[in-house]
Design a protein around this motif. Structure first.
Motif, mmCIF file in Angstrom:
data_model
loop_
_atom_site.group_PDB
_atom_site.id
_atom_site.type_symbol
_atom_site.label_atom_id
_atom_site.label_comp_id
_atom_site.label_asym_id
_atom_site.label_seq_id
_atom_site.Cartn_x
_atom_site.Cartn_y
_atom_site.Cartn_z
ATOM 1 N N ARG A 5 35.273 10.945 -66.231
ATOM 2 C CA ARG A 5 36.511 10.335 -66.746
ATOM 3 C C ARG A 5 36.667 8.896 -66.228
ATOM 4 O O ARG A 5 36.852 7.958 -67.011
ATOM 5 C CB ARG A 5 37.700 11.210 -66.279
ATOM 6 C CG ARG A 5 39.064 10.654 -66.595
ATOM 7 C CD ARG A 5 40.147 11.603 -66.077
ATOM 8 N NE ARG A 5 40.091 11.815 -64.641
ATOM 9 C CZ ARG A 5 40.633 11.006 -63.723
ATOM 10 N NH1 ARG A 5 41.317 9.942 -64.101
ATOM 11 N NH2 ARG A 5 40.537 11.266 -62.428
ATOM 12 N N GLY A 23 47.948 3.086 -58.937
ATOM 13 C CA GLY A 23 47.878 4.531 -58.680
ATOM 14 C C GLY A 23 46.438 4.884 -58.384
ATOM 15 O O GLY A 23 45.846 5.780 -58.957
ATOM 16 N N SER A 24 45.876 4.144 -57.440
ATOM 17 C CA SER A 24 44.422 4.136 -57.234
ATOM 18 C C SER A 24 43.927 5.343 -56.447
ATOM 19 O O SER A 24 42.743 5.656 -56.458
ATOM 20 C CB SER A 24 44.025 2.839 -56.518
ATOM 21 O OG SER A 24 42.679 2.572 -56.676
ATOM 22 N N ASP A 25 44.824 6.020 -55.762
ATOM 23 C CA ASP A 25 44.482 7.161 -54.915
ATOM 24 C C ASP A 25 43.369 6.776 -53.931
ATOM 25 O O ASP A 25 43.609 5.980 -53.032
ATOM 26 C CB ASP A 25 44.123 8.377 -55.774
ATOM 27 C CG ASP A 25 44.231 9.680 -54.981
ATOM 28 O OD1 ASP A 25 44.473 9.582 -53.764
ATOM 29 O OD2 ASP A 25 44.066 10.763 -55.542
ATOM 30 N N GLU A 46 49.013 1.572 -54.525
ATOM 31 C CA GLU A 46 49.464 2.967 -54.361
ATOM 32 C C GLU A 46 50.896 2.974 -53.840
ATOM 33 O O GLU A 46 51.265 2.174 -52.994
ATOM 34 C CB GLU A 46 48.567 3.713 -53.365
ATOM 35 C CG GLU A 46 47.694 4.753 -54.003
ATOM 36 C CD GLU A 46 48.419 5.880 -54.733
ATOM 37 O OE1 GLU A 46 47.825 6.458 -55.663
ATOM 38 O OE2 GLU A 46 49.595 6.203 -54.388
ATOM 39 N N VAL A 48 52.325 5.950 -52.717
ATOM 40 C CA VAL A 48 52.482 7.049 -51.749
ATOM 41 C C VAL A 48 51.578 6.781 -50.536
ATOM 42 O O VAL A 48 50.418 6.376 -50.695
ATOM 43 C CB VAL A 48 52.127 8.410 -52.409
ATOM 44 C CG1 VAL A 48 52.202 9.548 -51.408
ATOM 45 C CG2 VAL A 48 53.060 8.678 -53.590
ATOM 46 N N GLY A 75 54.040 0.595 -58.735
ATOM 47 C CA GLY A 75 53.608 0.033 -60.017
ATOM 48 C C GLY A 75 52.988 -1.346 -59.886
ATOM 49 O O GLY A 75 52.185 -1.616 -58.982
ATOM 50 N N MET A 93 47.640 9.659 -64.859
ATOM 51 C CA MET A 93 49.082 9.980 -64.840
ATOM 52 C C MET A 93 49.514 10.326 -66.256
ATOM 53 O O MET A 93 48.795 10.086 -67.211
ATOM 54 C CB MET A 93 49.907 8.764 -64.406
ATOM 55 C CG MET A 93 49.537 8.177 -63.098
ATOM 56 S SD MET A 93 50.540 6.689 -62.851
ATOM 57 C CE MET A 93 49.500 5.834 -61.696
ATOM 58 N N LEU A 97 54.959 8.018 -67.548
ATOM 59 C CA LEU A 97 54.952 7.327 -66.247
ATOM 60 C C LEU A 97 54.206 5.990 -66.367
ATOM 61 O O LEU A 97 54.653 4.958 -65.853
ATOM 62 C CB LEU A 97 54.312 8.222 -65.159
ATOM 63 C CG LEU A 97 54.196 7.602 -63.765
ATOM 64 C CD1 LEU A 97 55.543 7.120 -63.244
ATOM 65 C CD2 LEU A 97 53.594 8.601 -62.773
ATOM 66 N N ILE A 101 55.795 2.213 -65.717
ATOM 67 C CA ILE A 101 55.166 1.229 -64.822
ATOM 68 C C ILE A 101 54.988 -0.102 -65.572
ATOM 69 O O ILE A 101 55.282 -1.177 -65.043
ATOM 70 C CB ILE A 101 53.820 1.773 -64.294
ATOM 71 C CG1 ILE A 101 54.074 2.872 -63.260
ATOM 72 C CG2 ILE A 101 52.964 0.651 -63.691
ATOM 73 C CD1 ILE A 101 52.817 3.587 -62.762
HETATM 74 N N1 SAM Z 1 43.901 6.825 -60.653
HETATM 75 C C1 SAM Z 1 43.290 7.935 -59.964
HETATM 76 C C2 SAM Z 1 42.510 8.787 -60.921
HETATM 77 O O1 SAM Z 1 42.637 8.567 -62.133
HETATM 78 O O2 SAM Z 1 41.763 9.666 -60.484
HETATM 79 C C3 SAM Z 1 44.346 8.782 -59.242
HETATM 80 C C4 SAM Z 1 45.228 9.577 -60.135
HETATM 81 S S1 SAM Z 1 46.442 10.437 -59.220
HETATM 82 C C5 SAM Z 1 46.625 11.895 -60.097
HETATM 83 C C6 SAM Z 1 47.902 9.514 -59.554
HETATM 84 C C7 SAM Z 1 48.223 8.532 -58.430
HETATM 85 O O3 SAM Z 1 49.222 7.630 -58.875
HETATM 86 C C8 SAM Z 1 48.767 9.210 -57.197
HETATM 87 O O4 SAM Z 1 47.982 8.861 -56.084
HETATM 88 C C9 SAM Z 1 50.191 8.673 -57.074
HETATM 89 O O5 SAM Z 1 50.591 8.482 -55.741
HETATM 90 C C10 SAM Z 1 50.082 7.351 -57.814
HETATM 91 N N2 SAM Z 1 51.340 6.835 -58.375
HETATM 92 C C11 SAM Z 1 52.297 7.510 -59.050
HETATM 93 N N3 SAM Z 1 53.288 6.693 -59.420
HETATM 94 C C12 SAM Z 1 52.945 5.449 -58.989
HETATM 95 C C13 SAM Z 1 53.574 4.176 -59.049
HETATM 96 N N4 SAM Z 1 54.757 4.003 -59.625
HETATM 97 N N5 SAM Z 1 52.949 3.126 -58.476
HETATM 98 C C14 SAM Z 1 51.750 3.290 -57.868
HETATM 99 N N6 SAM Z 1 51.113 4.473 -57.780
HETATM 100 C C15 SAM Z 1 51.701 5.534 -58.329
#
Ligand code: SAM
Length: 227
Positions: A5, A23-25, A46, A48, A75, A93, A97, A101
């Motif tokens: 993916r 939302g880079s994890d 990120e 979180v 965001g 996401m 959401l 963002i």
């Molecule tokens: N992008 C990676 C992927 O596709 O594998 C990680 C996806 S993970 C399911 C979603 C991530 O988005 C989480 O780590 C979460 O903390 C982050 N996230 C959610 N809302 C966000 C925001 N408003 N700003 C930045 N990060 C966000």
């Protein structure tokens, strides 16, 4: 190794772009892009703390701290004007959401040429947002990984007003043209699920709300089944 993916998301990042992955994890995507010579500089955002720490650790481990800025921010606040970001990736996401963002970060979108978005669900909300904000879809992709079906939407600034039909908004203008087996599987699954919901609604009290919701689903089933 990067997931199928995220590898497909990476495929749409132009060579030489300055990319922000929101939302880079674990920051797997920006690390992959730099290590493979696609981009030289990136931002990993990120909101979180746990995933932010994982991203920072990963970037340090790969020896990429000089090239990837990891920022704790919500965001597009992770993007600073001096970054001169040209492409943004947001993956993994829900569509709504991702839209919120983009909507909240409109100022940071000024110099951005391409958005590469991978909603897990409800990609329609992204097409609605694109049409309302004058972005067009230049590429769309649908793929399957671990039995889950994902879509990737590539957006660029539109030169003329974006006019899509309800069916194109729901199913994707490019995906509709290609009609791959995965696309057919996705919509067969969705339509079967909607039919089950409609059937279960038949046996509950027919309030105005239920009737309206049912009508909405029946229309969507029709849109999909005609294809
Ligand atoms: N992008 C990676 C992927 O596709 O594998 C990680 C996806 S993970 C399911 C979603 C991530 O988005 C989480 O780590 C979460 O903390 C982050 N996230 C959610 N809302 C966000 C925001 N408003 N700003 C930045 N990060 C966000």
């Amino acid at each position: 190794q990067l997931s199928h993916r995220l590898t497909r998301v990476a495929h749409h990042v132009p060579k030489g772009a300055v990319v922000a992955d929101i939302g880079s994890d674990h920051a797997y995507l920006p690390c992959y892009l730099v290590l493979n010579g696609v981009v030289d500089k990136a931002v990993a955002g990120e909101v979180v703390i746990g995933p932010f720490e994982s991203a920072r650790k990963q970037v340090l481990q790969e020896g990429l701290a000089g090239k990837i800025h990891v920022r704790l921010a919500s965001g597009l606040d992770a993007i600073h004007p001096e970054d001169h970001i040209t492409a943004i990736t947001i993956a993994g996401m829900g569509g709504p959401l991702i839209c919120s963002i983009l909507e909240q970060g409109k100022e940071q979108l000024a110099g951005v040429e391409r958005l590469i978005l991978q909603p897990n669900v409800h990609s329609k909300s992204i097409r609605d947002w694109a049409a309302a904000n004058n972005w067009t879809i230049t590429e769309e992709e649908i793929l399957k990984e671990n039995e889950k079906i994902y879509e990737i939407l590539v957006l660029e600034k539109a030169q003329s007003p974006v006019l899509w039909t309800q069916r194109q908004l729901l199913m994707g203008p490019k995906l509709l043209k290609d009609q791959t087996p995965i696309f057919q599987e996705k919509w067969r699954r969705e339509s079967d699920q909607w039919k089950r919901i409609v059937a279960s609604m038949e046996s509950t009290a027919q309030t105005e709300e239920i009737i309206e919701k049912k009508q909405e689903l029946v229309e969507k089933i029709q849109l999909v089944e005609e294809v």
